[in-house]
Design an enzyme around this catalytic site. Structure first.
Site, PDB file in Angstrom:
ATOM      1  N   HIS A  30       0.855  -1.184   0.000  1.00  0.00           N
ATOM      2  CA  HIS A  30       0.000   0.000   0.000  1.00  0.00           C
ATOM      3  C   HIS A  30       0.894   1.238   0.000  1.00  0.00           C
ATOM      4  O   HIS A  30       1.868   1.310   0.749  1.00  0.00           O
ATOM      5  CB  HIS A  30      -0.920   0.004   1.216  1.00  0.00           C
ATOM      6  CG  HIS A  30      -1.922   1.116   1.192  1.00  0.00           C
ATOM      7  ND1 HIS A  30      -2.764   1.328   0.123  1.00  0.00           N
ATOM      8  CD2 HIS A  30      -2.207   2.091   2.098  1.00  0.00           C
ATOM      9  CE1 HIS A  30      -3.527   2.381   0.371  1.00  0.00           C
ATOM     10  NE2 HIS A  30      -3.206   2.863   1.557  1.00  0.00           N
ATOM     11  N   HIS A  42      -3.114   9.100   1.289  1.00  0.00           N
ATOM     12  CA  HIS A  42      -3.097   7.896   0.464  1.00  0.00           C
ATOM     13  C   HIS A  42      -4.479   7.620  -0.101  1.00  0.00           C
ATOM     14  O   HIS A  42      -5.478   8.176   0.348  1.00  0.00           O
ATOM     15  CB  HIS A  42      -2.571   6.692   1.258  1.00  0.00           C
ATOM     16  CG  HIS A  42      -3.319   6.403   2.527  1.00  0.00           C
ATOM     17  ND1 HIS A  42      -4.001   5.228   2.751  1.00  0.00           N
ATOM     18  CD2 HIS A  42      -3.486   7.143   3.664  1.00  0.00           C
ATOM     19  CE1 HIS A  42      -4.543   5.246   3.961  1.00  0.00           C
ATOM     20  NE2 HIS A  42      -4.246   6.395   4.530  1.00  0.00           N
ATOM     21  N   CYS A 154      -3.541   2.862  -5.377  1.00  0.00           N
ATOM     22  CA  CYS A 154      -2.781   3.689  -4.436  1.00  0.00           C
ATOM     23  C   CYS A 154      -1.395   4.050  -4.964  1.00  0.00           C
ATOM     24  O   CYS A 154      -0.899   5.158  -4.730  1.00  0.00           O
ATOM     25  CB  CYS A 154      -2.665   2.983  -3.085  1.00  0.00           C
ATOM     26  SG  CYS A 154      -1.853   1.360  -3.151  1.00  0.00           S
TER      27      CYS A 154
END
Length: 269
Positions: A30, A42, A154
């Protein structure tokens, strides 16, 4: 930090850094932009799913939204378990108990290929940190379109914040090195010509790895010719960032430099 690991300590962080943390036993990572004061911007799907396909894959790729092991929400972030889009989380919630890694920009071709795992570095050169932080802040307020694990995830968010680059063709995955690596691996496995190039297992492995490396390299945003610099104000004027065809039209359209013009385009649409 080096070829074998991009792991860093928190004390090494600087505002504008592109950071990431591995999830689900290193299945995927991530990504986000560290904005200072212990906070990270994010992009996440939320809702308990990372990809939302409605298939068994959703059980393996759970949501990247920050989660708390207790019933008490984080005092800095609140409860973000079901939050999606571009969000701001504290570093602890972003990492979710995992280690901190720094995504590298402007690496050499040899260094890039030495990193067998995608989504850790790129040949593309990063913009100044003030530009990175401005994009990350603007997208926090205005969003980054719909989440798509292959075309708008992401890593795509973080890479755009760092470079301002978008891919201008619809026949492609997004800017994500992770998605490109998956595609490269799949292409290598199903490429039938491989079996005619060598008869030994070692030869087959060498040819396969070579194809994998070449596929990763040509997909990197720092090498591709079908990329364009797009101002963030112009980017948010289009609500269809997860649809490659719409992105191709956006990049081909006249440039919008100012937020005021972006608002006018949105109203006309």
């Amino acid at each position: 930090m080096g070829v074998f690991s991009n792991k860093i300590d928190r004390e090494q962080l600087n505002p504008g850094d592109h950071i990431y943390s591995w999830r689900q036993a290193y299945i995927y990572a991530h990504h986000g932009i560290y904005v200072g004061d212990g906070m990270v911007n994010h992009f996440t799907r939320g809702g308990g799913q990372e990809i939302g396909t409605g298939t068994v894959l959703d059980r393996f790729l759970c949501s990247s939204s920050p989660s708390n092991d207790t019933d008490t929400p984080c005092p800095k972030c609140g409860d973000q378990n079901k939050t999606d889009g571009v969000i701001s989380s504290c570093l602890d919630c972003f990492l979710s108990g995992d280690s901190l890694y720094l995504f590298e920009y402007g690496v050499s071709t040899a260094y890039f290929l030495a990193k067998a795992r995608g989504g850790t570095c790129t040949l593309a050169v990063a913009d100044p940190n003030e530009d990175v932080l401005r994009r990350a802040s603007f997208l926090l307020e205005n969003g980054f379109g719909g989440y798509n694990v292959f075309n708008n995830n992401c890593e795509d968010f973080a890479v755009y914040c760092k470079t301002g680059l978008l891919i201008s063709t619809s026949i492609s995955v997004g800017r994500s090195g992770q998605a490109a690596s998956c595609l490269a691996a799949a292409s290598t496995v199903i490429s039938t010509p491989l079996r005619f190039m060598t008869t030994s297992f070692s030869g087959l492995a060498a040819v396969g790895y070579g194809m994998y490396c070449v596929s990763r390299l040509v997909s990197d945003i720092g090498v591709r010719r079908d990329v364009s610099k797009v101002p963030v104000e112009r980017l948010v004027a289009s609500p269809d960032l997860d649809e490659p065809e719409k992105m191709e039209m956006l990049i081909a359209s006249p440039e919008v430099d100012a937020p005021e013009k972006a608002e006018e385009v949105t109203k006309e649409d």
